[in-house]
Design a protein around this motif. Structure first.
Motif, PDB file in Angstrom:
ATOM      1  N   LEU A  95      -9.690   3.038  -5.835  1.00  0.00           N
ATOM      2  CA  LEU A  95      -9.304   1.619  -5.758  1.00  0.00           C
ATOM      3  C   LEU A  95      -8.491   1.369  -4.487  1.00  0.00           C
ATOM      4  N   LEU A  96      -7.669   2.358  -4.146  1.00  0.00           N
ATOM      5  CA  LEU A  96      -6.887   2.244  -2.905  1.00  0.00           C
ATOM      6  C   LEU A  96      -7.816   2.327  -1.688  1.00  0.00           C
ATOM      7  N   GLN A  97      -8.782   3.237  -1.740  1.00  0.00           N
ATOM      8  CA  GLN A  97      -9.754   3.352  -0.630  1.00  0.00           C
ATOM      9  C   GLN A  97     -10.444   2.008  -0.406  1.00  0.00           C
ATOM     10  N   ARG A  98     -10.831   1.362  -1.509  1.00  0.00           N
ATOM     11  CA  ARG A  98     -11.518   0.069  -1.398  1.00  0.00           C
ATOM     12  C   ARG A  98     -10.565  -1.006  -0.871  1.00  0.00           C
ATOM     13  N   ALA A  99      -9.372  -1.069  -1.473  1.00  0.00           N
ATOM     14  CA  ALA A  99      -8.425  -2.126  -1.101  1.00  0.00           C
ATOM     15  C   ALA A  99      -7.987  -2.014   0.361  1.00  0.00           C
ATOM     16  N   MET A 100      -7.911  -0.785   0.868  1.00  0.00           N
ATOM     17  CA  MET A 100      -7.455  -0.613   2.256  1.00  0.00           C
ATOM     18  C   MET A 100      -8.627  -0.569   3.237  1.00  0.00           C
ATOM     19  N   LYS A 101      -9.828  -0.802   2.725  1.00  0.00           N
ATOM     20  CA  LYS A 101     -11.034  -0.795   3.565  1.00  0.00           C
ATOM     21  C   LYS A 101     -11.110   0.477   4.409  1.00  0.00           C
TER      22      LYS A 101
END
Ligand code: ACO
Length: 348
Positions: A95-101
């Motif tokens: 989710l962090l990988q996605r949120a931080m692009k």
């Protein structure tokens, strides 16, 4: 020899401050009891819908990445430690990988509760030492306020915990005088049920006395049932005195192990950052190791116990306050549910 150093550090705590007195609105407790037993004066609670464990981790990570002088594109692995994930699965790392692009780098979640961050640092350290990765984002974050029993039934646990996040960028270095010197990890599952959240889960009371919890009919075939909610099994459960007794033995042991492995004494420590479990535990450890007040950092008074986030939040505040300078010997140490305990000794 390649080592890993902390190249950047950041923290995030929600703006909502909840004092001990505010908790007396929901449960039978007092400011005096909480301060005397735990040292806690207030804690932060995340916004109910606008903040999650991951979003708080993202805020801390942004600061750590900026302070490391790199960008999100330079991160080549994520290790995320939490016991209060946004979803049961998948983990907060993705989710962090996605949120931080971020690029499609690997993301690993660590579920080691209070020692989660130190375990996560140890994992990241190994990847860097083998040369596999150069910049690893290590995050510890918790949104406890969503999963506590705020009735008097849960008061021995709920007054202790708070929300927040901390993050570091671990980076490879060839500088012999800096970086992580060693990490030390331990576990003993004998008392796994002393500090645990039992449901939702797949155990169907396999490990516990059924008569004490559910009868055969109540167990059912489900991951989660009404009976579980009625019996508060969806909240953390803790035998506080037993945790205390083991913590005050294992904390000093694992700190001494790290010091001995590198031929140091407690007096050589610039700063000990203990997991902020409880001020009384930290004071006990300080006394046992004969450390002075300047050598131990505590901020549980302001944030409560933020579990996987407590070590990076404390480390970040200590660094921001100028208590850690390049070359200083710093020990991170943690103990918690499992039981698991761990330490990391580093030259800042
Ligand atoms: N307010 C008022 N009274 C309370 C509260 C509260 N929030 N919580 C418990 N009590 C009452 C109990 O009901 C009990 O009452 P009784 O004597 O009438 O039955 C009494 O206080 C004593 O209860 P204990 O559980 O024995 O309390 P204790 O003095 O041991 O303090 C505490 C509890 C603070 C949890 C303590 O055991 C402790 O410090 N344990 C260490 C564990 C810890 O810090 N855990 C943190 C999370 S785990 C981790 O990070 C490692």
């Amino acid at each position: 020899m390649v080592r890993s150093k902390i190249a950047g550090i950041g923290m995030y705590v929600p703006s909502n401050i909840v004092t001990n007195n505010e908790l007396t609105r929901y449960m039978d407790t007092t400011d005096e009891w909480i301060q005397e037993r735990t040292g806690i004066k207030e804690r932060r609670y995340a916004h109910r819908t606008q903040e999650t464990t991951t979003t708080m981790g993202v805020e801390a990570a942004k600061i750590a990445i900026e302070r490391a002088g790199i960008t999100v594109n330079d991160i080549d692995f994520i290790v995320f430690a939490t016991l209060s994930p946004d979803y049961y699965f998948p983990g907060c790392g993705v989710l962090l990988q996605r949120a931080m692009k971020m690029k499609q780098v690997g993301a690993l979640d660590v579920r080691n509760q209070c020692s989660g961050f130190v375990y996560a640092v140890s994992v990241a350290d190994q990847f860097i030492k083998t040369g596999m990765y150069k910049n690893i984002l290590v995050v510890g974050a918790e949104k406890h306020s969503f999963g506590l029993d705020f009735s008097t039934r849960g008061r021995n646990v709920s007054v202790i915990f708070g929300d927040g996040a901390g993050a570091v960028v671990l980076q490879s270095t060839n500088d012999e005088n800096r970086g992580i010197l060693s990490t030390h990890l331990h576990s003993d599952g004998t008392d796994a049920e002393i500090l645990a959240m039992f449901n939702p889960g797949t155990h169907a009371n396999h490990w516990r006395e059924q008569s004490a919890t559910f009868n055969e009919a109540e167990i059912g075939d489900m991951f989660m049932s009404h009976a579980m909610v009625e019996k508060a099994e969806n909240f953390p459960n803790m035998d506080g005195p037993s945790v205390f007794k083991t913590a005050v033995v294992k904390f000093p042991e694992v700190i001494m192990e790290a010091l001995a492995a590198n031929n140091y004494q407690p007096a050589d420590l610039k700063l000990l950052i203990p997991h902020q479990a409880n001020l009384r535990i930290a004071q006990f450890v300080q006394q046992k190791l004969k450390l002075n007040d300047e050598q131990v950092f505590n901020n549980i008074q302001k944030y409560g116990n933020t579990t996987a986030a407590s070590v990076p939040i404390a480390l970040c505040e200590a660094w921001e306050a100028g208590k850690i300078k390049e070359g200083d010997l710093v020990c991170l140490a943690a103990f918690g549910s499992g039981f698991t305990w761990a330490s990391a000794l580093l030259k800042w």
